[in-house]
Scaffold this active site. Structure first.
Site, mmCIF file in Angstrom:
data_model
loop_
_atom_site.group_PDB
_atom_site.id
_atom_site.type_symbol
_atom_site.label_atom_id
_atom_site.label_comp_id
_atom_site.label_asym_id
_atom_site.label_seq_id
_atom_site.Cartn_x
_atom_site.Cartn_y
_atom_site.Cartn_z
ATOM 1 N N ARG A 97 0.832 -1.206 0.000
ATOM 2 C CA ARG A 97 0.000 0.000 0.000
ATOM 3 C C ARG A 97 0.866 1.256 0.000
ATOM 4 O O ARG A 97 0.980 1.957 -0.984
ATOM 5 C CB ARG A 97 -0.946 -0.007 1.218
ATOM 6 C CG ARG A 97 -2.109 1.000 1.112
ATOM 7 C CD ARG A 97 -1.744 2.430 1.442
ATOM 8 N NE ARG A 97 -1.208 2.628 2.778
ATOM 9 C CZ ARG A 97 -0.766 3.786 3.236
ATOM 10 N NH1 ARG A 97 -0.766 4.861 2.448
ATOM 11 N NH2 ARG A 97 -0.261 3.894 4.460
ATOM 12 N N ASP A 98 1.536 1.525 1.100
ATOM 13 C CA ASP A 98 2.313 2.750 1.233
ATOM 14 C C ASP A 98 3.463 2.797 0.234
ATOM 15 O O ASP A 98 3.853 3.872 -0.219
ATOM 16 C CB ASP A 98 2.852 2.852 2.671
ATOM 17 C CG ASP A 98 3.392 4.237 2.989
ATOM 18 O OD1 ASP A 98 2.940 5.208 2.359
ATOM 19 O OD2 ASP A 98 4.256 4.347 3.869
ATOM 20 N N HIS A 144 6.651 4.181 12.426
ATOM 21 C CA HIS A 144 6.645 4.127 10.961
ATOM 22 C C HIS A 144 7.654 5.187 10.515
ATOM 23 O O HIS A 144 7.302 6.337 10.271
ATOM 24 C CB HIS A 144 5.227 4.457 10.475
ATOM 25 C CG HIS A 144 5.032 4.352 8.995
ATOM 26 N ND1 HIS A 144 4.169 3.451 8.416
ATOM 27 C CD2 HIS A 144 5.571 5.051 7.973
ATOM 28 C CE1 HIS A 144 4.171 3.598 7.105
ATOM 29 N NE2 HIS A 144 5.032 4.573 6.806
ATOM 30 N N HIS A 180 10.572 6.816 8.251
ATOM 31 C CA HIS A 180 11.136 6.895 6.904
ATOM 32 C C HIS A 180 12.642 7.132 6.956
ATOM 33 O O HIS A 180 13.178 7.603 7.951
ATOM 34 C CB HIS A 180 10.427 7.978 6.092
ATOM 35 C CG HIS A 180 9.078 7.551 5.601
ATOM 36 N ND1 HIS A 180 8.562 7.951 4.385
ATOM 37 C CD2 HIS A 180 8.134 6.742 6.144
ATOM 38 C CE1 HIS A 180 7.365 7.415 4.202
ATOM 39 N NE2 HIS A 180 7.081 6.684 5.267
ATOM 40 N N CYS A 218 9.759 9.472 -0.901
ATOM 41 C CA CYS A 218 9.270 10.537 -0.032
ATOM 42 C C CYS A 218 8.811 11.673 -0.934
ATOM 43 O O CYS A 218 9.645 12.350 -1.541
ATOM 44 C CB CYS A 218 10.369 11.010 0.915
ATOM 45 S SG CYS A 218 9.815 12.293 2.036
ATOM 46 N N ASN A 262 10.297 4.777 2.731
ATOM 47 C CA ASN A 262 10.143 3.774 3.782
ATOM 48 C C ASN A 262 11.435 2.997 4.051
ATOM 49 O O ASN A 262 12.205 2.707 3.141
ATOM 50 C CB ASN A 262 9.056 2.770 3.375
ATOM 51 C CG ASN A 262 7.676 3.367 3.430
ATOM 52 O OD1 ASN A 262 7.238 3.839 4.470
ATOM 53 N ND2 ASN A 262 6.977 3.348 2.304
#
Length: 302
Positions: free
Chosen positions: A17-18, A209, A211, A242, A251
């Site tokens: 997803r992300d 979460h 980055h 990003c 990520n």
């Protein structure tokens, strides 16, 4: 700092997803399904599989219904979806998702630019969705973006993060994922943020979460582990850039997180070899370089 590492860590895989939502090229439902199935085979028990947002805003997530309906689901694996509002939740419910996630931010400017509403309005939307989720026995996870820094406001006060995270818990989120959306955090700023949040929300309701824009994600994860946080979001092969830092990595790679946990003797249930294969599959499918340093090292060694 607590300096007490957890015995086990739950990894929440957000690549499908992300990670994929940032890709410019079209990605077939078949490739998405194959990726999720390979991740489950590698032992990942929590996989963010899709998003029920308006496809006009996030074209890569347009096929989420098909992905969920096509999956060979593994017993015990959580297949989750991001749901921005009640309409998204209803679509997710029809797709028999395991759980859903709602999102807001600790930055007023980011929330307005990302979701066209204020933080309070985003929490109101979440509240409406969570009433429906409770009625249907669907667990809800909460995301808070910009917990260390914001591309529009700069440094974010830890007290604001604690306030927003606490409100999501009060609404009924079983867990809050704290996102360093632009990856500007360091172990010191991550520790400062968590120290404040932990006064309002217990560690067993928190995830990170983080980055890797500035290459600090693993160091920040280690700092979070030392403070009792035992859930880490990551993305296979480092999928996902990003969008606020052109050309920057986004990520943290799941392979790199697993290698770190292995080195610390922390249980996680993921088989690194199979995970590397899953990461290479999606990189080959997308025609992109692997964003995991561990995957590259292991493949060069083979």
């Amino acid at each position: 700092m607590k300096n007490l590492l957890p015995q086990s860590v739950r990894i929440v895989e957000v690549g499908p997803r992300d990670g994929l939502q940032n890709e410019a090229q079209p990605i077939s439902v078949e490739v998405k399904v194959k990726l999720v199935e390979l991740l489950a085979e590698a032992g990942l028990g929590c996989i963010e599989t899709g998003s029920f947002v308006n496809p006009k805003w996030v074209p890569q997530m347009a096929g989420s219904e098909e992905v969920f309906s096509s999956l060979r689901r593994v017993a015990g694996v959580t297949y989750s979806a991001l749901t921005p509002n009640l309409k998204g939740f209803e679509r997710a419910l029809e797709s028999a998702v395991s759980e859903v996630a709602v999102f807001t931010a600790a930055s007023e400017s980011f929330t307005r630019k990302n979701t066209n509403c204020s933080i309070d309005e985003s929490l109101s939307r979440a509240s409406e969705l969570m009433t429906a989720a409770r009625a249907n026995n669907v667990p809800v996870r909460g995301y808070v973006s910009c917990v260390v820094g914001c591309p529009y406001e700069g440094v974010i006060a830890p007290a604001k993060v604690a306030e927003v995270a606490s409100k999501l818990v009060d609404l009924g989120c079983y867990e809050i994922s704290l996102g360093d959306t632009i990856g500007v955090g360091t172990p010191a700023s991550t520790e400062a943020m968590l120290s404040t949040v932990l006064q309002a929300v217990p560690a067993d309701k928190l995830a990170v979460h983080l980055h890797d824009t500035y290459g600090q994600a693993l160091a920040n994860i280690y700092a979070a582990l030392q403070m009792g946080v035992a859930v880490v979001d990551s993305s296979v092969a480092g999928l996902g850039g990003c969008p606020y830092a052109k050309g920057a990595s986004g990520n943290v790679a799941t392979e790199d997180v697993v290698y770190l946990l292995n080195g610390l003797g922390i249980a996680h249930g993921v088989e690194l070899g199979k995970l590397v294969q899953a990461g290479q599959f999606i990189c080959d499918s997308l025609g992109r370089e692997n964003g995991s340093k561990v995957a590259i090292a292991l493949q060069n060694k083979a």
